[in-house]
Design a protein around this motif. Sequence first.
Motif, PDB file in Angstrom:
ATOM      1  N   ALA A  66      -2.160   3.937  13.955  1.00  0.00           N
ATOM      2  CA  ALA A  66      -2.314   4.177  12.516  1.00  0.00           C
ATOM      3  C   ALA A  66      -2.868   2.926  11.848  1.00  0.00           C
ATOM      4  CB  ALA A  66      -0.981   4.563  11.910  1.00  0.00           C
ATOM      5  N   ARG A  67      -3.703   3.164  10.880  1.00  0.00           N
ATOM      6  CA  ARG A  67      -4.249   1.998  10.177  1.00  0.00           C
ATOM      7  C   ARG A  67      -3.239   1.533   9.119  1.00  0.00           C
ATOM      8  NH1 ARG A  67      -8.455   2.804   5.313  1.00  0.00           N
ATOM      9  NH2 ARG A  67      -7.579   4.711   4.408  1.00  0.00           N
ATOM     10  N   VAL A  68      -3.300   0.276   8.781  1.00  0.00           N
ATOM     11  CA  VAL A  68      -2.420  -0.330   7.775  1.00  0.00           C
ATOM     12  C   VAL A  68      -3.228  -0.523   6.501  1.00  0.00           C
ATOM     13  CG1 VAL A  68      -0.990  -2.302   7.171  1.00  0.00           C
ATOM     14  CG2 VAL A  68      -1.044  -1.476   9.538  1.00  0.00           C
ATOM     15  N   LEU A  69      -2.722   0.041   5.415  1.00  0.00           N
ATOM     16  CA  LEU A  69      -3.447   0.007   4.143  1.00  0.00           C
ATOM     17  C   LEU A  69      -2.516  -0.514   3.057  1.00  0.00           C
ATOM     18  CD1 LEU A  69      -6.081   0.765   2.630  1.00  0.00           C
ATOM     19  CD2 LEU A  69      -5.045   3.020   2.208  1.00  0.00           C
ATOM     20  N   ASN A  70      -2.926  -1.606   2.431  1.00  0.00           N
ATOM     21  CA  ASN A  70      -2.141  -2.192   1.335  1.00  0.00           C
ATOM     22  C   ASN A  70      -2.657  -1.645   0.017  1.00  0.00           C
ATOM     23  OD1 ASN A  70      -1.058  -4.072  -0.691  1.00  0.00           O
ATOM     24  ND2 ASN A  70      -0.535  -5.380   1.060  1.00  0.00           N
ATOM     25  N   ILE A  71      -1.757  -1.310  -0.898  1.00  0.00           N
ATOM     26  CA  ILE A  71      -2.208  -0.754  -2.177  1.00  0.00           C
ATOM     27  C   ILE A  71      -3.040  -1.762  -2.972  1.00  0.00           C
ATOM     28  CG2 ILE A  71      -0.232   0.818  -2.320  1.00  0.00           C
ATOM     29  CD1 ILE A  71       0.918  -1.027  -4.480  1.00  0.00           C
ATOM     30  N   SER A  72      -3.034  -3.048  -2.555  1.00  0.00           N
ATOM     31  CA  SER A  72      -3.869  -4.042  -3.233  1.00  0.00           C
ATOM     32  C   SER A  72      -5.356  -3.764  -3.042  1.00  0.00           C
ATOM     33  CB  SER A  72      -3.534  -5.449  -2.731  1.00  0.00           C
ATOM     34  OG  SER A  72      -3.797  -5.561  -1.347  1.00  0.00           O
ATOM     35  N   GLU A  73      -5.675  -2.812  -2.156  1.00  0.00           N
ATOM     36  CA  GLU A  73      -7.077  -2.446  -1.948  1.00  0.00           C
ATOM     37  C   GLU A  73      -7.718  -1.920  -3.233  1.00  0.00           C
ATOM     38  OE1 GLU A  73      -8.977  -2.687   0.758  1.00  0.00           O
ATOM     39  OE2 GLU A  73      -7.390  -3.673   1.897  1.00  0.00           O
ATOM     40  N   VAL A  74      -6.926  -1.408  -4.141  1.00  0.00           N
ATOM     41  CA  VAL A  74      -7.489  -0.834  -5.372  1.00  0.00           C
ATOM     42  C   VAL A  74      -7.754  -1.902  -6.425  1.00  0.00           C
ATOM     43  CG1 VAL A  74      -6.264   1.326  -4.933  1.00  0.00           C
ATOM     44  CG2 VAL A  74      -5.261  -0.371  -6.487  1.00  0.00           C
ATOM     45  N   LEU A  75      -7.313  -3.141  -6.165  1.00  0.00           N
ATOM     46  CA  LEU A  75      -7.424  -4.184  -7.183  1.00  0.00           C
ATOM     47  C   LEU A  75      -8.832  -4.758  -7.242  1.00  0.00           C
ATOM     48  CD1 LEU A  75      -4.102  -6.174  -6.555  1.00  0.00           C
ATOM     49  CD2 LEU A  75      -4.492  -4.193  -8.026  1.00  0.00           C
ATOM     50  N   ASN A  76      -9.295  -4.982  -8.443  1.00  0.00           N
ATOM     51  CA  ASN A  76     -10.580  -5.654  -8.657  1.00  0.00           C
ATOM     52  C   ASN A  76     -10.409  -7.160  -8.853  1.00  0.00           C
ATOM     53  OD1 ASN A  76     -12.197  -3.290  -8.515  1.00  0.00           O
ATOM     54  ND2 ASN A  76     -11.554  -2.761 -10.612  1.00  0.00           N
ATOM     55  N   ASN A  77      -9.188  -7.582  -9.229  1.00  0.00           N
ATOM     56  CA  ASN A  77      -8.887  -9.015  -9.325  1.00  0.00           C
ATOM     57  C   ASN A  77      -7.411  -9.212  -9.026  1.00  0.00           C
ATOM     58  OD1 ASN A  77      -7.270  -9.117 -11.965  1.00  0.00           O
ATOM     59  ND2 ASN A  77      -9.184  -8.116 -12.639  1.00  0.00           N
ATOM     60  N   ASP A  78      -7.042 -10.441  -8.794  1.00  0.00           N
ATOM     61  CA  ASP A  78      -5.695 -10.731  -8.305  1.00  0.00           C
ATOM     62  C   ASP A  78      -4.598 -10.345  -9.288  1.00  0.00           C
ATOM     63  OD1 ASP A  78      -6.660 -11.639  -5.946  1.00  0.00           O
ATOM     64  OD2 ASP A  78      -6.617 -13.765  -6.495  1.00  0.00           O
ATOM     65  N   GLU A  79      -4.904 -10.341 -10.573  1.00  0.00           N
ATOM     66  CA  GLU A  79      -3.876 -10.063 -11.579  1.00  0.00           C
ATOM     67  C   GLU A  79      -4.027  -8.672 -12.211  1.00  0.00           C
ATOM     68  OE1 GLU A  79      -1.035 -11.494 -11.606  1.00  0.00           O
ATOM     69  OE2 GLU A  79      -1.024 -12.684 -13.451  1.00  0.00           O
ATOM     70  N   GLN A  80      -4.726  -7.786 -11.531  1.00  0.00           N
ATOM     71  CA  GLN A  80      -4.843  -6.411 -12.039  1.00  0.00           C
ATOM     72  C   GLN A  80      -3.618  -5.605 -11.616  1.00  0.00           C
ATOM     73  OE1 GLN A  80      -8.337  -4.298 -10.707  1.00  0.00           O
ATOM     74  NE2 GLN A  80      -7.432  -2.302 -11.167  1.00  0.00           N
ATOM     75  N   TRP A  81      -3.104  -4.756 -12.506  1.00  0.00           N
ATOM     76  CA  TRP A  81      -1.991  -3.886 -12.175  1.00  0.00           C
ATOM     77  C   TRP A  81      -2.553  -2.484 -11.876  1.00  0.00           C
ATOM     78  CZ3 TRP A  81       2.498  -4.445 -10.298  1.00  0.00           C
ATOM     79  CH2 TRP A  81       3.464  -3.419 -10.334  1.00  0.00           C
TER      80      TRP A  81
END
Length: 820
Positions: A66-81
Amino acid sequence: MSIYGAKWTEGATVEFASYTDVCKQIINETDRETLSHRRFPLRFIFSNSAEDIRNIINSVHCELGARVLNISEVLNNDEQWPTRDEICRLIKNTETDTVLIALSEYLRFLNDTDFSSFLYAISSIEKPNVRVFIPMLGLWERFYALFWKEFYRAKEWAPVWRISSAPNKHTKIYCLQFNTDNLDSKLEGSLPGCKLVKSVSEWFSTYLQTEVEKIIIVSKVLNMLSKNASSDNAVDFRLLQDQKQLLEEVYGLEVPIDYNENEKRYWTQLFHLISQQRRDFSNSFLKIVEYHFNVHDMSSLSLGKIVRLIEQASDFDIWLLAKTLPKVNKSNEYLNICLSSLDSFKQEKLISKLWFKIFSFKSEHLSQKTCDERRDILREITRAMSDPEELIPDLEKELSTLLNKLDKREVIKYLTGLTSYERELIIKLLLEVDSKDGIRDELMKLYPELKYYIDWESIKLSIDAPEWIIRYFTLYNFSKLQNKKHEEIDTILNKFNHNKESFSEWYIHLNLVLKLIEDKGREMSSGTLRYIWIDGLGAEWLPLIANLVEKSGKATITFKALARVSLPSTTKCNRYEYEKIADLDNFVHSQSSYKHPECLVKEIEIIEKIVDKILRYPEERIIVVSDHGFSFLCTKEHGSYKAFNFDAEHEGRVMFMEEGNDYIGDEYYMVWNIMDGTCKDIYKKALIALKHLSLNNKVPYREVHGGATPEEVIVPFLIIEKKKESDHGSIKKFEVKFDSTELSLRNPILRFKIIPKPDKVVAKIQGKELNVEASSSPNEFTIRLTSYSTGKYVLNLYIDEGVYEQEISIYGGFKERELF
């Protein structure tokens, strides 16, 4: 479907004994028996252990592919929620079995409504034949209460797996609810086992790293959302409102200072101090403060050391002193009150507070100890760093108010004697009060330099002078203090300056300054020597200079004499080829009129500064000479009159005579043949005033010279020898501080402090042992000298193994009362 090592629980959840059982279930979950298993991809895996979560991710990735996917993949910058839709799209776009990580770290920061609605949204996603494993660190109780127990499909199948045996290791998470812009660099790496999270993206990957005991969140976005976060069996959230809580909860350091938002910049500096200089202080805040100020023990700091700290202090240092010193050092009550009442921590504000806080005290509540302590610390501050003259307008206002309300004895409590205004006021009060009530002694104690000025009784000359001269200057100095000519002065002048003959009889028997220079200079065959010419220094200043030198402890006057200058008593006729200090002469000549007591106070101050300057010279011996003195009695205010209409100079005190001018002297002036001095080759004769009068058509308004009165022609001749370092006293480990070394015969009680506390104190005068009384304070002592008469005594203090020598004066005041 086979369930390995599992049991069913309420709501179709399955509980596992360990993470390995979960991994087996995931790997072997190939028989998807129900429609729900095939339609809905999500599998929630709960554990209270970050280590379990990491192991599950690794196993599913490595063994299942299985691949590992972090929800941070959707972020455009480090401080985006991330938004709910972005994460939903991420799940919907998944085409293969996937481990979706950090969703629990996202959910922690959602409020209850968003928490449940988000879970409803993602749990409704349909993705046939794809599994999305969602590891959840903690959060089970909140998940169950807000979502699962009401979820409509909760009992249809079991997409929720829990590890029951996971250890309950709480990771403390600190969310900083204040500006951390100036803290990040100091927090980074300052605590072992502590992780600093600076951004949202960093937060989403934190629990994948090696387990840490503490996490400090400085991300502005996360800290803004942290009000929604709650603790559970895996993490313990702490919202820290200020730097004090940061130091106490994260660093485990108890800081006994109340937090004030208006002082936050000092708290930031305090944090920097601790993060930079923290050593093995056994979690002692006081030890950190002592290290910062480079002191051994804050509780026993002497007043002198405290002043040195204030002298070098920044605003932060004063803030730190204000917050710590009053709690540990109880010996300086007034200083502690001032420190505790500061609302601004600038150095000048503290000094102002030390000056003016006392005026908020009612007189009946002011102890002698408080008054003395204020005077001591202001004296130290004035000596070390601050000119108080700029405070005079406010000081005058406060004291004027008190003078209108209180008895003079009560006003004395508020005086220090350190400013020119106070010194002028002391002189005025001296002249107003009754000699029988003892107030004069108190006033003189506040202005010891004035006491020194009139102290002819203590002067022991190396070459005897006629008694009438000593009496004359005793009367002259008192007259100047009172601004009133004593009647005996005219009696003496009418006898000894009756005419040229009577004047010459005493004048020629005094040593000429030039003769003493020649004789004494010849004797000074060894050591370094310096000659100093103090312009305008008359004999009136001998007692003040002698006392100042001796009290300094740095030098002693080995030779003191009264000498005569060449006539006329002008600089032109008495020049020396030495370094000249002209401050006194310049001041007198700069005045348009003589003002009492302002001029006397200023002249005493000038003499103080001259003595201080002389004592700083590097030479071992210093010879002090002068060219003339001044007389304040020649002014119109003191009865001077215009006797003649000569073309005299120096405001009517002298006239150089041309060839052919024949005058005959009388009781007012004399014709003097100029035989010595620097005028002898220029002028033959001069007409010189014998009394306090003017020879021309103008009466002086200021102090003058050029005439033949004793105060104009008699000057001090001094040899000052510096003390060697070993002569300054043999006590090195103790500081001895006397309240006063000048005692009134009415109340001859000697009070002093010894710091640090000695084991043994023995006091002797002329070999006789005295009773030393210890006060309630461990450092304060008292000696009662009631059996001693007026005079000067040498007190020897035997402190442990050392000996401290101090001169003590007891005065009765009867002669002063007679003169007053």
